[in-house]
Design a protein around this motif. Structure first.
Motif, PDB file in Angstrom:
ATOM      1  N   GLY A 171       0.820  -1.212   0.000  1.00  0.00           N
ATOM      2  CA  GLY A 171       0.000   0.000   0.000  1.00  0.00           C
ATOM      3  C   GLY A 171       0.852   1.260   0.000  1.00  0.00           C
ATOM      4  N   LEU A 172       0.315   2.332  -0.575  1.00  0.00           N
ATOM      5  CA  LEU A 172       1.061   3.581  -0.668  1.00  0.00           C
ATOM      6  C   LEU A 172       1.241   4.258   0.688  1.00  0.00           C
ATOM      7  N   GLU A 173       0.507   3.814   1.711  1.00  0.00           N
ATOM      8  CA  GLU A 173       0.716   4.382   3.044  1.00  0.00           C
ATOM      9  C   GLU A 173       2.105   4.030   3.585  1.00  0.00           C
ATOM     10  N   ALA A 174       2.734   3.004   3.022  1.00  0.00           N
ATOM     11  CA  ALA A 174       4.090   2.616   3.422  1.00  0.00           C
ATOM     12  C   ALA A 174       5.164   3.339   2.610  1.00  0.00           C
ATOM     13  N   ALA A 175       4.787   4.264   1.737  1.00  0.00           N
ATOM     14  CA  ALA A 175       5.734   4.956   0.845  1.00  0.00           C
ATOM     15  C   ALA A 175       6.884   5.648   1.576  1.00  0.00           C
ATOM     16  N   PRO A 176       6.688   6.198   2.794  1.00  0.00           N
ATOM     17  CA  PRO A 176       7.849   6.802   3.463  1.00  0.00           C
ATOM     18  C   PRO A 176       8.974   5.804   3.772  1.00  0.00           C
ATOM     19  N   ASP A 177       8.669   4.518   3.806  1.00  0.00           N
ATOM     20  CA  ASP A 177       9.681   3.498   4.075  1.00  0.00           C
ATOM     21  C   ASP A 177      10.366   2.989   2.813  1.00  0.00           C
ATOM     22  N   PHE A 178       9.904   3.393   1.638  1.00  0.00           N
ATOM     23  CA  PHE A 178      10.513   2.946   0.385  1.00  0.00           C
ATOM     24  C   PHE A 178      11.882   3.589   0.245  1.00  0.00           C
ATOM     25  N   ARG A 179      12.844   2.828  -0.329  1.00  0.00           N
ATOM     26  CA  ARG A 179      14.203   3.323  -0.522  1.00  0.00           C
ATOM     27  C   ARG A 179      14.680   3.013  -1.933  1.00  0.00           C
ATOM     28  N   VAL A 180      15.326   3.993  -2.554  1.00  0.00           N
ATOM     29  CA  VAL A 180      15.962   3.788  -3.853  1.00  0.00           C
ATOM     30  C   VAL A 180      17.439   3.521  -3.601  1.00  0.00           C
ATOM     31  N   GLN A 181      17.925   2.434  -4.167  1.00  0.00           N
ATOM     32  CA  GLN A 181      19.332   2.082  -4.039  1.00  0.00           C
ATOM     33  C   GLN A 181      19.798   1.562  -5.394  1.00  0.00           C
ATOM     34  N   GLY A 182      20.565   2.360  -6.091  1.00  0.00           N
ATOM     35  CA  GLY A 182      20.983   1.996  -7.438  1.00  0.00           C
ATOM     36  C   GLY A 182      19.777   1.967  -8.365  1.00  0.00           C
ATOM     37  N   ARG A 183      19.596   0.858  -9.055  1.00  0.00           N
ATOM     38  CA  ARG A 183      18.450   0.703  -9.956  1.00  0.00           C
ATOM     39  C   ARG A 183      17.327  -0.099  -9.314  1.00  0.00           C
ATOM     40  N   THR A 184      17.359  -0.195  -7.968  1.00  0.00           N
ATOM     41  CA  THR A 184      16.369  -0.961  -7.229  1.00  0.00           C
ATOM     42  C   THR A 184      15.554  -0.050  -6.328  1.00  0.00           C
ATOM     43  N   LEU A 185      14.257  -0.302  -6.277  1.00  0.00           N
ATOM     44  CA  LEU A 185      13.359   0.420  -5.375  1.00  0.00           C
ATOM     45  C   LEU A 185      12.854  -0.586  -4.347  1.00  0.00           C
ATOM     46  N   TRP A 186      13.323  -0.464  -3.116  1.00  0.00           N
ATOM     47  CA  TRP A 186      12.931  -1.355  -2.018  1.00  0.00           C
ATOM     48  C   TRP A 186      11.603  -0.884  -1.475  1.00  0.00           C
TER      49      TRP A 186
END
Length: 182
Positions: free
Chosen positions: A121-136
């Protein structure tokens, strides 16, 4: 395949959306340039074990030609690592056909037939991380902290985390997620 625009990925993503949900972005993982850990690990072990077996199986004394069963038993690790490598290659190929989608409510990781593998869910978007070409898609900070005590440094825990791999422009995908989450 480039993850910038893929009409087939868009079609698959639209089929997986719920009523009232709009697809904002859809794509597939890009081609992997470097050998990943999941393939390098069994391949490295296969080379090391195979090389050491070949070195030790040089038949100077005639012992091995008299006991073919011994040779068969000694090659069991080679077959095990070859199977592990084949399984890792199959898994990687399967993942390369995944479809990624950002909708108005969530981020989806879909199988190529449209089956939802992960939905965050997008409510977890603050926890998303971009690292290189990967989006965690969340959980990375906790896994890194907990993984410090693991024998493998948390690599197994990280493999289980949902993520969008091989994105051509992960920052743009993250911007789309932030806009949708706002």
């Amino acid at each position: 395949m480039d993850s910038r625009y893929d009409p087939e990925a868009l079609r698959v993503a639209r089929q997986a959306t719920a009523t009232g949900e709009q697809v904002l972005w859809a794509g597939r993982p890009g081609a992997a340039v470097w050998l990943s850990w999941e393939l390098a690990h069994p391949l490295g072990l296969l080379v090391v074990v195979g090389g050491s077996l070949l070195w030790n199986l040089r038949d100077r004394t005639g012992l091995l030609s008299e006991r073919p069963g011994l040779v068969a038993v000694m090659t069991i690790p080679l077959w095990a690592f070859a199977g592990w490598l084949a399984l890792a290659a199959w898994s990687r190929r399967k993942r390369a056909r995944e479809v990624y989608a950002v909708t108005s409510r969530r981020v989806l990781i879909l199988a190529d037939d449209g089956t939802v593998r992960h939905a965050v869910g997008l409510e977890a978007a603050p926890d998303f991380r971009v690292q290189g070409r990967t989006l965690w898609l969340g959980g990375l900070d906790e896994v890194v902290a907990a993984g410090r005590g693991d024998l493998d440094g948390g690599l197994d825990r990280m493999e289980r985390l949902p993520r969008l791999r091989g994105l051509a422009d992960p920052e743009r995908v993250m911007a789309t997620i932030r806009t949708a989450a706002a």
